[in-house]
Design a protein around this motif. Structure first.
Motif, PDB file in Angstrom:
ATOM      1  N   LEU A 443       0.847  -1.185   0.000  1.00  6.42           N
ATOM      2  CA  LEU A 443       0.000   0.000   0.000  1.00  6.42           C
ATOM      3  C   LEU A 443       0.885   1.238   0.000  1.00  6.42           C
ATOM      4  CD1 LEU A 443      -3.124   0.299   0.069  1.00  6.42           C
ATOM      5  CD2 LEU A 443      -2.915   0.785   2.501  1.00  6.42           C
ATOM      6  N   LEU A 444       0.876   1.985  -1.109  1.00  4.95           N
ATOM      7  CA  LEU A 444       1.709   3.167  -1.276  1.00  4.95           C
ATOM      8  C   LEU A 444       0.866   4.328  -1.798  1.00  4.95           C
ATOM      9  CD1 LEU A 444       4.850   1.502  -2.911  1.00  4.95           C
ATOM     10  CD2 LEU A 444       4.612   2.280  -0.538  1.00  4.95           C
ATOM     11  N   PRO A 445       1.324   5.573  -1.635  1.00  2.35           N
ATOM     12  CA  PRO A 445       0.529   6.732  -2.085  1.00  2.35           C
ATOM     13  C   PRO A 445       0.200   6.672  -3.577  1.00  2.35           C
ATOM     14  CG  PRO A 445       2.317   7.437  -0.639  1.00  2.35           C
ATOM     15  CD  PRO A 445       2.552   5.984  -0.924  1.00  2.35           C
ATOM     16  N   ALA A 446      -1.054   6.968  -3.888  1.00  2.00           N
ATOM     17  CA  ALA A 446      -1.520   7.018  -5.277  1.00  2.00           C
ATOM     18  C   ALA A 446      -2.225   8.341  -5.545  1.00  2.00           C
ATOM     19  CB  ALA A 446      -2.473   5.860  -5.559  1.00  2.00           C
ATOM     20  N   GLY A 447      -1.992   9.318  -4.694  1.00  3.92           N
ATOM     21  CA  GLY A 447      -2.645  10.612  -4.797  1.00  3.92           C
ATOM     22  C   GLY A 447      -2.751  11.223  -3.416  1.00  3.92           C
ATOM     23  N   LEU A 448      -3.318  12.402  -3.337  1.00  4.96           N
ATOM     24  CA  LEU A 448      -3.454  13.086  -2.059  1.00  4.96           C
ATOM     25  C   LEU A 448      -4.427  12.334  -1.153  1.00  4.96           C
ATOM     26  CD1 LEU A 448      -2.721  15.538  -0.352  1.00  4.96           C
ATOM     27  CD2 LEU A 448      -4.667  16.747  -1.363  1.00  4.96           C
ATOM     28  N   GLY A 449      -3.913  11.755  -0.069  1.00  7.04           N
ATOM     29  CA  GLY A 449      -4.758  11.000   0.855  1.00  7.04           C
ATOM     30  C   GLY A 449      -5.304   9.717   0.280  1.00  7.04           C
ATOM     31  N   HIS A 450      -4.716   9.225  -0.802  1.00  6.01           N
ATOM     32  CA  HIS A 450      -5.211   8.041  -1.514  1.00  6.01           C
ATOM     33  C   HIS A 450      -4.058   7.054  -1.638  1.00  6.01           C
ATOM     34  CE1 HIS A 450      -7.874   6.543  -5.108  1.00  6.01           C
ATOM     35  NE2 HIS A 450      -7.660   5.621  -4.195  1.00  6.01           N
ATOM     36  N   GLU A 451      -4.288   5.808  -1.248  1.00  2.00           N
ATOM     37  CA  GLU A 451      -3.263   4.773  -1.321  1.00  2.00           C
ATOM     38  C   GLU A 451      -3.804   3.558  -2.063  1.00  2.00           C
ATOM     39  OE1 GLU A 451      -0.752   4.863   2.688  1.00  2.00           O
ATOM     40  OE2 GLU A 451      -2.918   4.789   3.075  1.00  2.00           O
ATOM     41  N   ALA A 452      -2.912   2.864  -2.755  1.00  2.00           N
ATOM     42  CA  ALA A 452      -3.297   1.648  -3.467  1.00  2.00           C
ATOM     43  C   ALA A 452      -2.118   0.684  -3.485  1.00  2.00           C
ATOM     44  CB  ALA A 452      -3.749   1.960  -4.891  1.00  2.00           C
ATOM     45  N   ALA A 453      -2.432  -0.604  -3.487  1.00  2.00           N
ATOM     46  CA  ALA A 453      -1.406  -1.648  -3.543  1.00  2.00           C
ATOM     47  C   ALA A 453      -1.478  -2.310  -4.911  1.00  2.00           C
ATOM     48  CB  ALA A 453      -1.611  -2.668  -2.430  1.00  2.00           C
ATOM     49  N   CYS A 454      -0.884  -1.652  -5.907  1.00  2.00           N
ATOM     50  CA  CYS A 454      -0.929  -2.168  -7.274  1.00  2.00           C
ATOM     51  C   CYS A 454       0.299  -1.687  -8.028  1.00  2.00           C
ATOM     52  CB  CYS A 454      -2.199  -1.691  -7.981  1.00  2.00           C
ATOM     53  SG  CYS A 454      -2.346  -2.282  -9.686  1.00  2.00           S
ATOM     54  N   HIS A 455       0.937  -2.589  -8.780  1.00  2.00           N
ATOM     55  CA  HIS A 455       2.123  -2.224  -9.544  1.00  2.00           C
ATOM     56  C   HIS A 455       1.806  -1.262 -10.679  1.00  2.00           C
ATOM     57  CE1 HIS A 455       4.354  -4.991  -7.208  1.00  2.00           C
ATOM     58  NE2 HIS A 455       3.926  -6.108  -7.776  1.00  2.00           N
ATOM     59  N   LEU A 456       0.562  -1.228 -11.117  1.00  2.00           N
ATOM     60  CA  LEU A 456       0.190  -0.272 -12.168  1.00  2.00           C
ATOM     61  C   LEU A 456       0.216   1.161 -11.635  1.00  2.00           C
ATOM     62  CD1 LEU A 456      -2.827  -2.187 -13.732  1.00  2.00           C
ATOM     63  CD2 LEU A 456      -0.482  -2.072 -14.593  1.00  2.00           C
ATOM     64  N   VAL A 457       0.031   1.304 -10.341  1.00  2.00           N
ATOM     65  CA  VAL A 457       0.022   2.636  -9.729  1.00  2.00           C
ATOM     66  C   VAL A 457       1.373   2.965  -9.128  1.00  2.00           C
ATOM     67  CG1 VAL A 457      -1.077   4.070  -7.960  1.00  2.00           C
ATOM     68  CG2 VAL A 457      -2.427   2.384  -9.221  1.00  2.00           C
ATOM     69  N   THR A 458       1.956   1.996  -8.449  1.00  2.00           N
ATOM     70  CA  THR A 458       3.260   2.174  -7.808  1.00  2.00           C
ATOM     71  C   THR A 458       4.177   1.054  -8.283  1.00  2.00           C
ATOM     72  OG1 THR A 458       2.458   0.908  -5.897  1.00  2.00           O
ATOM     73  CG2 THR A 458       2.294   3.298  -5.774  1.00  2.00           C
ATOM     74  N   PRO A 459       4.938   1.258  -9.379  1.00  3.00           N
ATOM     75  CA  PRO A 459       5.780   0.188  -9.929  1.00  3.00           C
ATOM     76  C   PRO A 459       6.763  -0.338  -8.897  1.00  3.00           C
ATOM     77  CG  PRO A 459       5.673   2.057 -11.425  1.00  3.00           C
ATOM     78  CD  PRO A 459       5.047   2.494 -10.124  1.00  3.00           C
ATOM     79  N   PRO A 460       7.039  -1.653  -8.935  1.00  2.00           N
ATOM     80  CA  PRO A 460       8.012  -2.224  -7.990  1.00  2.00           C
ATOM     81  C   PRO A 460       9.408  -1.698  -8.239  1.00  2.00           C
ATOM     82  CG  PRO A 460       7.435  -3.830  -9.670  1.00  2.00           C
ATOM     83  CD  PRO A 460       6.520  -2.658  -9.874  1.00  2.00           C
ATOM     84  N   GLN A 461      10.275  -1.829  -7.226  1.00  2.00           N
ATOM     85  CA  GLN A 461      11.639  -1.296  -7.326  1.00  2.00           C
ATOM     86  C   GLN A 461      12.386  -1.898  -8.497  1.00  2.00           C
ATOM     87  OE1 GLN A 461      12.739   1.128  -5.253  1.00  2.00           O
ATOM     88  NE2 GLN A 461      14.574   1.291  -6.515  1.00  2.00           N
ATOM     89  N   GLU A 462      12.162  -3.180  -8.765  1.00  2.00           N
ATOM     90  CA  GLU A 462      12.899  -3.843  -9.845  1.00  2.00           C
ATOM     91  C   GLU A 462      12.502  -3.281 -11.196  1.00  2.00           C
ATOM     92  OE1 GLU A 462      10.478  -7.723 -11.106  1.00  2.00           O
ATOM     93  OE2 GLU A 462      11.403  -7.909  -9.127  1.00  2.00           O
TER      94      GLU A 462
END
Length: 465
Positions: A443-462
Motif C-alpha cells: 500500500l503506497l501513495p496514489a494521490g493526495l490521501g489516496h493509497e493503493a497496492a498495485c504495480h500499475l500505480v506504484t511500480p516495484p523497485q525492480e
C-alpha cells in the motif's frame, strides 16, 4: 355538506394529534398513540350505528360529530409518521441548532466553533454522500484507533490461513471509515481483532492495535472487560444472534450498564428507556423479548446497547445486511443523527459501496486479507486505482444516462491455504503485468490521501531500476 364537515373536522383532529405526537415524542407520544390505538380497536360502522341509536333522532350535525369522533385515528397515525420523517431531515436539525431550539452538542474532539459548520444543511447533505472536506477534530487529529501491521491467522489441519495480512489502518475521532470487499476477504476478522473477540483457531500473530496510545493486545482480561462497551462497542451482523432469546430487552441493556457504572437498577432501567427512545423504539418495549420485535427493531436495540456507555468507537459489522432497503435507510438516518450528536467514530463493514459513499469519510477495500486501497470516499468511488476496486465499482448499474454493459470480476477468490507468489489478485486481474507474478505490491501513495497496492500505480523497485 355532512361529508364535507366530517372530513374537515376529522382532518383537524388527526392533524393536531398526529403532529403533536410526532413532534414532542416521549411521554406525549406514548399517551396520544395509546388513545389512538384504543380508538382503532372499535369497529367504526357498528359504533356509528350504536351511537346514532342511543342518541335517537339525530340531525346532520350530530352525524358529522359522530363521524369525526370515529374516523380520526387513521389520519393521526399517518400525520405522526410524516412528522417523524420530516423531523429527522438534515435541514430541520440544522435549523434547530442555529435557532437554539436544540441543546448544545458535546462532540468529543470537535471544537465548539466548528459546530455550525458541521450542522449546516448543505454539508449535512454532503456528509451523507461522503463528499465533504475533512472535519476539524477528525482527520487532522491524532488517531483514536491505530492498527499497525495487524495479522490474523487461522490454524487449521491443512496449514495456516492468513485472513488479515499486515493491515495498517487509522481511525480518527468522529470519523466514519468503511471496509468493503467480498465475503472472506478479512473484514470481520479485522473487526474481531480490534475488539479482541477471536477464539481458537484464530490467532493475532503480529502487529499492534493502539486505542488512544494503549495496546489493546497487551491488555489484561480486567482491562479488556473495562474497555469493551465503554470505549469500543460492536454492532454484530445478526441482531437475533447477538441478543439473548430468553432475557428481555431491558435486562440486556441493564446488564451492560450495571457491569460498568455504579448505578442502581432503577437508574439503569431509566437509562435503557432513554436509549430505546433515542433509536425510535417505545419505552414499553423494555419488557419485550427479542422474538417479539421485527428485524429492524432488533437492529435498533443492538445499536442502543452499543451506545449505552457513550463509547468513542463503534465497530459495525454489516449491520443492515438482513434488512430491507426502507428499514436500512431509516436506521442509517438515525445512526447519522446519533453520530452528529455524540461524536463517536465508526468502523463500518459492508458489501454495499453505494451506502458507504453516503455515510463514510474514507473507504478501505480488502482482498484476500490485504488492504488494497484506502482513501476519501468520493476519491475511491469516482477514481478507483486498484483493478479490484474498479471491478467492484463497475458492478453497480447507473440510474442515469445511457445503459452500459456491466462486467463482473472473473474467477474466484484465492485459496488462503495456497496463496500465489506475488499479487493475490493476479489470476483475476485484466491488467496484470509480469511483476505481478514476482513481487507482492504494498500500500503506497496514489494521490493526495489516496493509497493503493498495485504495480500499475506504484511500480516495484525492480521495474524502476
Amino acid at each position: 355538506m355532512v361529508a364535507f364537515s366530517a372530513a374537515a373536522l376529522t382532518s383537524v383532529i388527526a392533524l393536531a394529534i398526529g403532529v403533536s405526537s410526532g413532534y414532542f415524542g416521549g411521554r406525549t407520544d406514548e399517551i396520544l398513540m395509546t388513545v389512538t390505538n384504543i380508538m382503532l380497536v372499535f369497529p367504526q360502522l357498528p359504533l356509528l350505528i350504536i351511537l346514532a341509536a342511543f342518541l335517537g333522532n339525530v340531525g346532520p350535525f350530530v352525524i358529522a360529530v359522530i363521524l369525526r369522533l370515529t374516523s380520526w385515528p387513521w389520519g393521526a397515525r399517518v400525520m405522526r409518521a410524516q412528522t417523524l420523517s420530516i423531523r429527522r431531515k438534515e435541514f430541520v436539525i440544522a435549523g434547530g441548532r442555529r435557532s437554539g431550539a436544540v441543546e448544545h452538542l458535546d462532540r468529543p474532539g470537535v471544537e465548539p466553533a466548528a459546530e455550525d459548520w458541521l450542522a449546516s444543511a448543505p454539508l449535512a447533505q454532503a456528509e451523507r454522500r461522503g463528499r465533504r472536506p475533512p472535519r476539524r477534530g477528525c482527520i487532522m487529529s491524532a488517531p483514536l484507533l491505530s492498527c499497525r501491521d495487524v495479522s490474523v491467522d487461522y490454524i487449521v489441519g491443512g496449514g495456516t490461513a492468513r485472513a488479515c495480512n499486515r493491515v495498517a489502518l487509522d481511525i480518527h475521532p468522529a470519523e466514519t471509515v468503511g471496509l468493503a470487499g467480498e465475503s472472506g476477504c478479512g473484514k470481520s476478522t479485522l473487526a474481531f481483532a480490534i475488539t479482541r473477540m477471536h477464539n481458537a483457531p484464530a490467532l493475532i500473530s503480529e502487529g499492534q492495535i493502539l486505542y488512544e496510545g494503549r495496546d489493546v493486545l497487551a491488555m489484561t482480561p480486567a482491562e479488556l472487560r473495562a474497555s469493551r462497551w465503554a470505549e469500543t462497542a460492536m454492532v454484530f451482523q445478526s441482531a437475533i444472534s447477538a441478543l439473548n432469546p430468553v432475557i428481555t430487552i431491558g435486562e440486556q441493556i441493564c446488564d451492560v450498564i450495571l457491569a460498568h457504572r455504579p448505578v442502581t437498577r432503577d437508574e439503569a432501567w431509566s437509562r435503557g428507556e432513554e436509549l430505546l427512545s433515542m433509536v425510535g423504539i417505545a419505552r414499553a418495549r423494555m419488557s419485550a423479548y427479542p422474538h417479539q420485535l421485527s428485524g429492524g427493531m432488533r437492529q435498533r436495540v443492538v445499536i442502543a446497547i452499543s451506545l449505552a456507555l457513550r463509547p468513542r468507537l463503534i465497530v459495525m459489522d454489516e449491520p443492515t445486511t438482513a434488512l430491507d432497503v426502507v428499514v436500512e435507510r431509516e436506521i442509517m438516518d438515525e445512526l447519522a443523527q446519533l453520530k452528529w450528536k455524540y461524536g463517536f467514530a465508526i468502523l463500518f463493514i459492508s458489501h454495499d459501496l453505494a451506502l458507504m459513499g453516503e455515510i463514510c469519510d474514507r473507504i478501505g477495500i480488502m482482498y484476500a486479507g490485504n488492504l488494497v486501497e484506502l482513501g476519501a470516499a468520493a476519491e475511491v468511488l469516482e477514481n478507483p486505482r486498484h483493478p479490484y476496486t474498479q471491478g467492484l465499482v463497475g458492478s453497480f448499474p447507473s440510474i442515469h444516462g445511457p445503459r452500459t454493459r456491466l462486467h463482473g470480476i472473473p474467477g474466484s477468490p484465492v485459496n488462503l491455504l495456497d496463496l500465489p507468489q506475488g499479487c493475490n489478485f493476479q489470476d483475476r486481474c485484466p491488467a496484470r503485468i509480469a511483476a505481478c507474478a514476482r513481487v507482492a505490491p504494498h500500500l503506497l501513495p496514489a494521490g493526495l490521501g489516496h493509497e493503493a497496492a498495485c504495480h500499475l500505480v506504484t511500480p516495484p523497485q525492480e521495474a524502476r531500476a
